[in-house]
Scaffold this motif. Structure first.
Motif, PDB file in Angstrom:
ATOM      1  N   ALA A   1      12.056 -13.134  25.414  1.00 42.08           N
ATOM      2  CA  ALA A   1      12.496 -11.896  24.774  1.00 42.08           C
ATOM      3  C   ALA A   1      13.988 -11.994  24.512  1.00 42.08           C
ATOM      4  O   ALA A   1      14.749 -12.416  25.386  1.00 42.08           O
ATOM      5  N   VAL A   2      14.395 -11.613  23.319  1.00 43.55           N
ATOM      6  CA  VAL A   2      15.808 -11.556  22.950  1.00 43.55           C
ATOM      7  C   VAL A   2      16.086 -10.143  22.453  1.00 43.55           C
ATOM      8  O   VAL A   2      15.482  -9.690  21.478  1.00 43.55           O
ATOM      9  N   GLN A   3      16.973  -9.452  23.143  1.00 49.37           N
ATOM     10  CA  GLN A   3      17.179  -8.037  22.844  1.00 49.37           C
ATOM     11  C   GLN A   3      17.929  -7.818  21.535  1.00 49.37           C
ATOM     12  O   GLN A   3      18.871  -8.531  21.198  1.00 49.37           O
ATOM     13  N   LEU A   4      17.499  -6.792  20.815  1.00 47.37           N
ATOM     14  CA  LEU A   4      18.165  -6.335  19.606  1.00 47.37           C
ATOM     15  C   LEU A   4      19.017  -5.117  19.924  1.00 47.37           C
ATOM     16  O   LEU A   4      18.691  -4.336  20.816  1.00 47.37           O
ATOM     17  N   ASP A   5      20.100  -4.955  19.192  1.00 44.70           N
ATOM     18  CA  ASP A   5      20.901  -3.743  19.335  1.00 44.70           C
ATOM     19  C   ASP A   5      21.698  -3.525  18.061  1.00 44.70           C
ATOM     20  O   ASP A   5      22.050  -4.488  17.359  1.00 44.70           O
ATOM     21  N   THR A   6      21.988  -2.263  17.773  1.00 42.53           N
ATOM     22  CA  THR A   6      22.689  -1.924  16.533  1.00 42.53           C
ATOM     23  C   THR A   6      24.153  -2.335  16.549  1.00 42.53           C
ATOM     24  O   THR A   6      24.756  -2.520  15.494  1.00 42.53           O
ATOM     25  N   ILE A   7      24.745  -2.472  17.730  1.00 37.62           N
ATOM     26  CA  ILE A   7      26.180  -2.766  17.812  1.00 37.62           C
ATOM     27  C   ILE A   7      26.462  -4.161  17.272  1.00 37.62           C
ATOM     28  O   ILE A   7      25.813  -5.133  17.647  1.00 37.62           O
ATOM     29  N   SER A   8      27.457  -4.253  16.401  1.00 37.76           N
ATOM     30  CA  SER A   8      27.895  -5.544  15.885  1.00 37.76           C
ATOM     31  C   SER A   8      29.413  -5.568  15.894  1.00 37.76           C
ATOM     32  O   SER A   8      30.057  -4.921  15.077  1.00 37.76           O
ATOM     33  N   VAL A   9      29.975  -6.285  16.843  1.00 36.42           N
ATOM     34  CA  VAL A   9      31.424  -6.404  16.955  1.00 36.42           C
ATOM     35  C   VAL A   9      31.823  -7.840  16.625  1.00 36.42           C
ATOM     36  O   VAL A   9      32.387  -8.124  15.579  1.00 36.42           O
ATOM     37  N   LEU A  10      31.500  -8.745  17.531  1.00 34.56           N
ATOM     38  CA  LEU A  10      31.673 -10.166  17.229  1.00 34.56           C
ATOM     39  C   LEU A  10      30.513 -10.634  16.345  1.00 34.56           C
ATOM     40  O   LEU A  10      30.702 -11.302  15.337  1.00 34.56           O
ATOM     41  N   ALA A  11      29.316 -10.272  16.746  1.00 29.83           N
ATOM     42  CA  ALA A  11      28.084 -10.519  15.992  1.00 29.83           C
ATOM     43  C   ALA A  11      27.030  -9.647  16.652  1.00 29.83           C
ATOM     44  O   ALA A  11      27.288  -9.015  17.685  1.00 29.83           O
TER      45      ALA A  11
END
Length: 395
Positions: free
Chosen positions: A45-55
């Protein structure tokens, strides 16, 4: 309530830490041939999230283990269909630890969760008669679509005020009739599961116990060693679900010194050889499965970390998206990153001490290069001597 199993082995806290690092892909030579897909299959499992700062976080996970994999290749590895005769994607998106990218072959093992969603009210959203069927009909006729293409994602209210078509397609996603086959500009691309999931996998034949048993085993392998809470949390399983299957998973009970006497289990393969090899030096996403659970992170690394993105700015200690720095198998500091043109900005840096300076400098240089920046700027550090040392190391 569980009884404490008789341990098959006793591990020191340091041995458990190294087993966890190897299991998560941070100790030993990375499997570059398997690449991003190999990381996904191994982690489960690789979590998704809306935050994108570095990537975005699902990009940061393979980067942390493999190094500077081109970001376009990361997305392609998840979503590009396989070679003929299969045209299925290598992954699908579903609820595991949170919203996660999951290996396509794990589809049958989430049948227990799809059944659970079908048997209870869904977010208490009202859905008019016919709205659900209309979404299915449109996808069948037109192929993969975004929520906007299905009729609009939102009503005219706040961001959570979903349109009828958005409610319907998300409900179909939870039920397993629809699957997210790609993220495009962070928008989900929906298709019918009957079209996107390979036919040998497209079934809910496995009973709940078999599904949970597989996920507990997979979590134990991905963690290397963990407590009941650690392993159950990996796919957000309930304690009683864990208790019902643990004896049949093949995971072996162990005792870990310094873990407060908590019962623990390990992947038997992880006990066959001592973890050796080169440690990875890298910035970690706060959503990395190495540090998902705060209690586990504190127990293994003696490091307390909290995502502060949702903390009011005046109350933040380490920054909006502070990323722990892993080096030598230890968490040695934090960096809160940002980007300004071609400059990677370390808005706030916290270090454990002078010995952490070279590692943090190396991690910043590599991260900057990966996201296409050609310079690094350090802003706030509480220690002036440490800031001076870091600036010198970055030159």
């Amino acid at each position: 309530m569980t009884t404490s199993p008789r341990p098959a082995a006793t591990l020191s806290a340091d041995e458990a830490r190294r087993i966890a690092l190897r299991a998560q892909g941070f100790l030993g030579a990375p499997d570059r041939k398997a690449g991003v897909r190999g990381v996904l299959r191994h982690l489960g499992a690789v979590q998704l999230d809306t935050i994108s700062v570095l990537a975005r976080s699902h990009e940061l996970i393979p980067y942390a283990r493999l190094g500077a994999v081109p970001r376009t290749k990361v997305e392609s590895a998840y979503w590009t269909p396989g070679a003929a005769p299969s045209s299925a994607p290598h992954a699908f998106e579903y609820w595991s630890h949170a919203a996660c990218v999951l290996p396509i072959e794990e589809w049958p093992h989430f049948a227990f969760r799809r059944r659970a969603y079908r048997s209870r009210p869904h977010w208490h959203h009202h859905l008019p008669d016919g709205a659900y069927d209309q979404v299915i009909k449109q996808l069948r006729a037109e192929g993969p679509l975004t929520a906007t293409e299905l009729g609009g994602a939102k009503n005219k209210g706040e961001w959570w005020d979903w349109s009828e078509s958005k409610i319907a397609v998300e409900r179909a996603l939870m039920y397993g009739e629809v699957v997210c086959v790609e993220r495009r500009g962070w928008r989900r691309i929906y298709d019918l599961a009957e079209r996107a999931i390979p036919s040998p996998l497209l079934h809910d034949d496995l009973d709940d116990a078999e599904c949970v048993r597989r996920l507990v085993r997979q979590a134990g392998e991905a963690l290397g060693v963990g407590t009941r809470a650690d392993i159950a949390d990996y796919h957000r399983l309930k304690s009683d679900q864990f208790d019902a299957v643990i004896e049949d998973t093949g995971l072996v009970p162990v005792t870990v010194e310094g873990w407060g006497g908590k019962p623990a289990w390990a992947d038997p393969t992880a006990l066959e050889s001592a973890p050796r090899g080169r440690h990875r030096t890298t910035l970690l996403s706060p959503f990395d499965s190495l540090i998902w659970e705060r209690a586990r992170t504190e127990r293994i690394f003696g490091f307390t970390h909290r995502l502060e993105a949702y903390v009011p700015k005046p109350k933040r200690i380490h920054g909006y998206f502070a990323m722990p720095v892993l080096s030598g198998g230890r968490l040695v500091g934090r960096v809160d990153p940002a980007r300004a043109g071609s400059t990677l900005v370390a808005k706030q840096v916290s270090l454990d001490g002078p010995k952490a300076v070279p590692a943090v400098a190396a991690a910043l240089h590599e991260a900057a290069s990966w996201v296409g920046c050609d310079s690094v700027r350090v802003e706030h550090m509480e220690s002036a001597p440490l800031k001076k040392a870091l600036l010198e190391a970055l030159r």
